[in-house]
Design an enzyme around this catalytic site. Structure first.
Site, PDB file in Angstrom:
ATOM      1  N   ASP A 450      24.545  45.756  35.664  1.00 10.11           N
ATOM      2  CA  ASP A 450      24.398  45.699  37.196  1.00 10.11           C
ATOM      3  C   ASP A 450      24.862  44.466  37.670  1.00 10.11           C
ATOM      4  O   ASP A 450      25.668  43.411  36.664  1.00 10.11           O
ATOM      5  CB  ASP A 450      23.275  45.993  37.326  1.00 10.11           C
ATOM      6  CG  ASP A 450      23.216  46.258  38.392  1.00 10.11           C
ATOM      7  OD1 ASP A 450      23.528  46.213  39.541  1.00 10.11           O
ATOM      8  OD2 ASP A 450      22.028  45.269  39.452  1.00 10.11           O
ATOM      9  N   LYS A 637      36.505  46.198  58.716  1.00  8.56           N
ATOM     10  CA  LYS A 637      36.620  45.236  57.830  1.00  8.56           C
ATOM     11  C   LYS A 637      36.468  44.095  58.632  1.00  8.56           C
ATOM     12  O   LYS A 637      37.255  42.972  57.948  1.00  8.56           O
ATOM     13  CB  LYS A 637      37.904  45.582  56.629  1.00  8.56           C
ATOM     14  CG  LYS A 637      37.597  46.563  55.404  1.00  8.56           C
ATOM     15  CD  LYS A 637      38.808  46.433  54.094  1.00  8.56           C
ATOM     16  CE  LYS A 637      39.074  47.175  53.143  1.00  8.56           C
ATOM     17  NZ  LYS A 637      38.694  48.525  53.924  1.00  8.56           N
TER      18      LYS A 637
END
Length: 1135
Positions: A450, A637
């Site tokens: 992770d 974005k």
């Protein structure tokens, strides 16, 4: 209301304004767009024209009232009965608990259950897990054969006792581990929550909650079940939840209460309502929910017909999330295994190490050897009489070739390895929760990790601000403050504000495009000095964000009448930690975000005053009116904001975003691309900041066009984006570039480098954005310098992904970055092709991964590569991945202990993983392999002696060593010395960590292989034959002398072999060998039935025994010594 609560209310409205329109009131209720599934449900109900997918994300309460009154959503056909609903199906339940009879059997109990067994299934399942291995099944059959008189050889206990002992030890370990899991589950299920009833609030255990209950949650309290949010303490009905235990993202998520219930005066008013709640069938998708709340009576508008309100994911609180702000009341819709968290968590499986599988495979080969020897004995005897009975007797007689003590020794060794891991001072806090597979740590070839909380701390810090000619870091923040003070003092901020504002207003009335230019120098095209450029940059960063200030104190930080701010440290909340990092940097340099509402923002100018004045507690402020907000999305974005300064009246459009999109929006420059590349190579998240001043005429034109686009019925969102592009997003002045670092955990770069050198390929699986994950991969050195980063994103069609995979195959050793949508298509349609292309790469980054996808990647990698996969994580969203991996490692971190409790190994830092693999993994695997070989050798050698004895004495199936000799050989005489090999080590821990390449040799599996098995088989044949033949040759007149000499030589040979095999002596090794020898000598006097004391005390016995031992051991030691001289192993060259 406290400042923090007011901030949360303001944040709720502000966060949900992606359409960018001006806030009309403080009562606006944020709403997300409906998902595709939600849209389909509404279409089926005839509501497509009423609630289109282009509906803005922010609507007022009045708008909601109008829409709710118009909605006429018919319940699904299958839910015509209000009591309908079964486990795993859609359900319709009464809204008022007083109308619910709460049938217990209709839905799963709200319990957490991680245990593998119950009282009934414990014994059958454990026995099945044991006897599915050929190893144990063989010994079960041998033990059962001893109940047949014709097949019995020796004592019954000799065969039944060891098997029973092995089963009891295994059942004890499984029972202990499952009891610990059950105890942890009981703690979770016993947590108390507040349930609302008509009589008032009551505290009940989590396991007592039912579908249809009303539950009140406090701030920082875990959500116990999937619920629909009905009320919050915020007037706007907004609250934030932390979902890190569900999806791994630490960003706070906005949730909205159902408007009609939010307007009720208090929580108890919920019991005056009558209606129903419809919820779709439970499924795994945590980003989607379809439901309907129907009001039959109790609210305005229900006098003539029911009022029906659609429910979406923004109205839900999923189990295992945490309420981050205020207090909330929820209606339970899913419990237990129907919750999203439970459905995304796989069931714990019984993990079997590869060493156990290899030993099981070798046991089959040993059985073939046993069968071959037995057939040879019967064939050489001419298949006389009932030869098949003789065959079975030989099979039983040679059964020690497959030593039952092997499993006992290996299991005990695993316990020792686990204790060594937990007691290692270099890995404080390590816990081996699954003590059955520690040797798996020595065979890892893929590490899936992770990101948030595992590789990074999720603590953002603004490391650099670049403005073209100047760059500032955290160390030079004082210089930024000096520039700000110089600029503010030159503009007389805080002293002549009223006069200046009047002058600017007068100029603005005339429509002059240079209004306020004298005061706000450089905002237009005028020449600017460095202090003005610095001010523009800091002001832009302090205004363009989604952050809201929040304080625990109820005292305000801004005095509106005095026009000054109270200088006090601030706390911030936002949906993204990097936004907070930028605002914290502006506070550090002297521009503080003091107040924020839906329509206003106040900056406190601490930089305007010297330090001694600042300590007095007041500072001038600048106030800005928020005209429009354009939030950040993964598609655009970028984010932007239009503000009007109340000081100057100047309207400014500020925008920040990724360099790939901002490069075409800002004016031409010659440094942006280079500096963004430099920051990216350092692993910093880059944001390009631009701004431009809007005249009143320009803003008026934009406002008119934007209003028309906002009123469009079809294509509204696209029309609004087009207006922003045409009127605003061009010709922006490039103000600067920021570089934000997501701080890594300690020694992450070193650990990843060690793993890479050890031949372990690291994959990063995260729920974060592609850009963020790529930056962290670069920062952590997962991507080597100069290595190509290949991105596969937004590939939702199978043919598009096929082409992307074809391109990937043509590339060299690059780092692959793939998003969740593309990954799902790959797993659904091109699983083998995708894994084949990705498995060869040195690093892979999977972004926007759900917990289910993480587990699917693990299983696909295991299935295709047949290699050992390790998964490491720290959050509840990592549990599925951890449980699916061959060995799961859980970190105890900021995201809780759920991953740690579900893992096979629990550690405190990712950096501890290197020592866990390179040192403890190496020792566990090599020791277990050596232990297995010695135990097999110990059984083979005595069986070979039995074969020689039977061949010499007319092929009779008679035991050479019987009773206590046979039992004592594998227990009190040789068990301790052989088992002491679990303390041996071939190299020191310093060398193991200094030369990680040694670990790569282990993954080839050469320590315990068919080659080493054949080597030990030949050694056993030689030693067994030598011991028996020489003993027969040297015996005197009685059979007992042969047994005495042969057995003594056998014991001494085994002790000598252990001593010669040891690389690093431990005091327990010495004591075990000497102690076993002393016990054997003492037993000669204790067992006179097996030993002739008169003969043993003669010199002949001594010299004959020494000759047998020397002939069986010394030649093998010489051969081994010569081999080490001319072909030493890799580790021997370093010691």
């Amino acid at each position: 209301m406290s400042t923090r609560r007011r901030a949360a209310a303001r944040m709720g409205g502000y966060m949900a304004a992606p359409d960018g329109r001006e806030a009309e009131s403080t009562e606006e209720i944020p709403m997300h767009r409906l998902s595709i599934n939600s849209r389909a449900s509404l279409d089926s109900a005839g509501l497509s024209s009423t609630f289109s997918t282009d509906t803005p994300l922010m609507v007022t309460e009045a708008d909601m009232e109008n829409r709710v009154s118009r909605l006429q959503v018919e319940p699904p056909p299958s839910t015509g009965n209000i009591r309908s609903g079964k486990r795993g199906q859609a359900r319709t339940e009464p809204l008022n608990p007083l109308d619910n009879n709460f049938k217990k059997s209709r839905y799963p109990a709200n319990v957490v259950s991680n245990n593998k067994y119950n009282f009934i299934t414990f014994v059958p399942l454990v026995l099945f897990e044991q006897f599915k291995f050929f190893f144990n099944l063989y010994f079960l059959l041998v033990a059962l054969s001893q109940f047949v008189p014709q097949l019995r050889i020796g004592y019954l206990f000799t065969y039944v006792g060891p098997l029973v002992f092995v089963l009891l030890v295994t059942m004890g370990k499984e029972g202990h581990d499952d009891f610990a899991r059950r105890r942890r589950d009981k703690e979770a299920n016993s947590q108390r929550f507040t349930r609302l009833t008509a009589e008032g609030a009551e505290r009940v255990a989590s396991s007592k909650l039912r579908v249809g209950d009303l539950v009140e949650l406090e701030k920082n309290q875990r959500v116990p079940a999937d619920m629909v949010l009905l009320r919050t303490t915020e007037s706007a009905g907004a609250c934030f939840v932390r979902t890190d235990q569900l999806d791994g993202e630490t960003d706070w998520k906005l949730r909205i209460a159902v408007p009609p219930t939010q307007k009720l005066p208090d929580n108890m008013s919920l019991f005056t309502l009558h209606g129903s709640v419809y919820a779709e069938a439970p499924h795994r998708d945590i980003y989607d929910f379809v439901g309907t709340l129907t009001f039959d009576s109790g609210i305005p508008g229900t006098e003539h017909q029911p009022v029906k309100v659609p429910l979406g994911v923004e109205n839900t609180l999923w189990a295992n999330t945490t309420l981050a702000s205020g207090t909330a009341v929820g209606y339970v819709v899913y419990t237990g295994r129907d919750t999203r968290a439970a459905m995304n968590t796989g069931q714990a499986k019984t993990k079997v190490g590869i060493l156990d599988s290899e030993v099981n495979r070798l046991s089959k080969i040993l059985f073939v050897v046993t069968l071959g020897l037995s057939l040879a004995m019967v064939a050489l005897d001419g298949f006389k009489a009932v030869w098949y009975v003789t065959l079975f007797r030989f099979l039983i007689l040679f059964s020690s070739i497959i030593p039952i003590s092997l499993r006992v020794n290996l299991d005990m060794g695993k316990t020792v390895y686990s204790m060594g891991i937990e007691r290692d001072a270099e890995i404080p806090g390590a816990v081996m929760r699954n003590s059955m597979i520690p040797e798996e740590l020595g065979r890892i070839e893929y590490c899936l990790t992770d990101k948030t909380g595992t590789l990074t701390r999720n603590e953002m810090e603004l490391k650099r601000v670049h403005m073209g000619v100047m760059a500032y870091t955290a160390e030079t923040s004082d210089e930024v403050t000096r520039h700000l003070r110089s600029n503010l003092q030159s503009r007389s901020i805080g002293t002549t504000e009223e006069a200046t504002a009047a002058a600017v207003a007068a100029a603005g009335e005339a429509g002059d495009e240079t209004a306020g230019a004298g005061l706000a120098r450089g905002h237009g095209r005028a020449r600017r000095d460095m202090s003005q450029r610095v001010f523009d940059m800091v002001e832009s960063l302090a205004l363009c964000h989604n952050v809201t200030p929040a304080e625990e104190s109820t005292d305000d930080t801004y005095d509106g009448q005095m026009g000054v701010g109270v200088a006090r440290p601030m706390a911030y909340q936002a949906s993204s930690p990097d936004e907070v990092a930028i605002v914290q940097w502006t506070e550090q340099v002297g521009v503080v975000l003091a107040e924020r509402s839906l329509s206003m923002m106040t900056l406190r100018m601490d930089a305007a005053l010297p330090a001694e004045h600042l300590r007095a507690g007041v500072a001038p402020v600048l106030t800005y009116e928020i005209l429009h907000v354009f939030p950040f999305t993964s598609e655009s974005k970028r984010m932007g904001i239009i503000v009007r300064s109340q000081l100057t009246g100047e309207i400014t459009f500020i925008q920040k975003g990724a360099d790939v999109v901002m490069a075409r929006i800002v004016e031409y420059n010659d440094w942006l691309e280079e500096e963004c590349g430099n920051m990216a190579r350092e692993g910093l998240r880059t944001l390009v900041v631009g701004r431009k001043r809007l005249t009143r005429q320009a803003y008026s034109r934009f406002e008119d066009a934007y209003a028309q686009a906002r009123a469009a019925v079809a294509g509204r969102a696209e029309a609004m984006r087009q207006v922003v592009t045409e009127h605003l997003e061009h010709g922006l002045e490039l103000v600067g570039v920021t570089g934000v670092e997501d701080r890594l955990q300690d020694h992450v770069r070193t650990t990843l480098e060690l793993l890479s050198n050890a031949g372990v390929r690291v994959w990063m699986l995260t729920g974060d954005k592609t850009e963020t994950a790529t930056c962290v991969a670069v920062s952590a050195r997962l991507v080597r310098r100069g290595q190509l980063v290949h991105i596969i994103a937004q590939q939702r069609a199978a043919h598009e992904l096929r082409a992307a995979l074809e391109t990937l195959r043509t590339l060299g050793e690059c780092c692959l970055v793939i998003d969740g949508d593309s990954l799902q298509v790959a797993l659904d349609f091109f699983r083998d092709e995708f894994i084949a292309a990705a498995a060869r790469l040195p690093a892979v980054v999977c972004c926007r991964c759900s917990p289910t996808q993480k587990a699917a990647v693990v299983r696909a990698l295991q299935r295709y590569t047949r290699r050992r996969v390790l998964a490491v994580g720290d959050g509840g969203n990592d549990v599925s991945m951890i449980q699916a991996a061959d060995i799961g490692v859980g970190l105890v971190g900021r995201e809780g202990r759920q991953a740690s409790l579900a893992a096979d190994v629990s550690i405190n830092q990712f950096a501890h993983l290197a020592r866990l693999l390179l040192w403890h993994g190496r020792n566990s695997y090599k020791r277990s392999a050596k232990l297995a070989q010695f135990v097999i050798h110990r059984g083979l050698i005595i069986s070979i002696m039995q074969v020689v004895f039977s061949a010499l004495f007319y092929f009779a199936p008679i035991a050479l060593f019987q009773g206590m000799l046979l039992v004592g050989y594998t227990t009190i005489y040789t068990m301790a010395p052989v088992f002491s090999l679990v303390l041996d080590r071939d190299i020191s821990d310093e060398i193991a960590m200094l030369y990680p390449e040694l670990y790569a040799e282990l993954t080839k599996g050469r320590v315990l292989s068919l080659k080493t098995f054949c080597t030990w088989l030949l050694i056993s044949i030689y030693q067994g034959g030598a011991l028996m033949l020489i003993a027969v040759y040297l015996f005197d007149t009685e059979f007992v002398h042969v047994v005495s000499i042969a057995f003594t030589g056998l014991v001494l040979n085994e002790l000598l072999m252990v001593a010669l095999e040891i690389r690093t002596w431990h005091r327990w090794m010495l004591w075990s060998i000497l102690g076993s020898l002393a016990v054997y000598i003492a037993s000669i006097w204790v067992l006179p039935a097996y030993f002739d004391l008169a003969f043993i005390l003669t010199p002949a016995f001594v010299w004959k025994t020494l000759v047998i031992t020397a002939v069986s051991s010394v030649p093998l030691y010489i051969i081994k010594l010569v081999g080490r001289i001319y072909a030493p192993p890799a580790y021997a060259k370093l010691t």
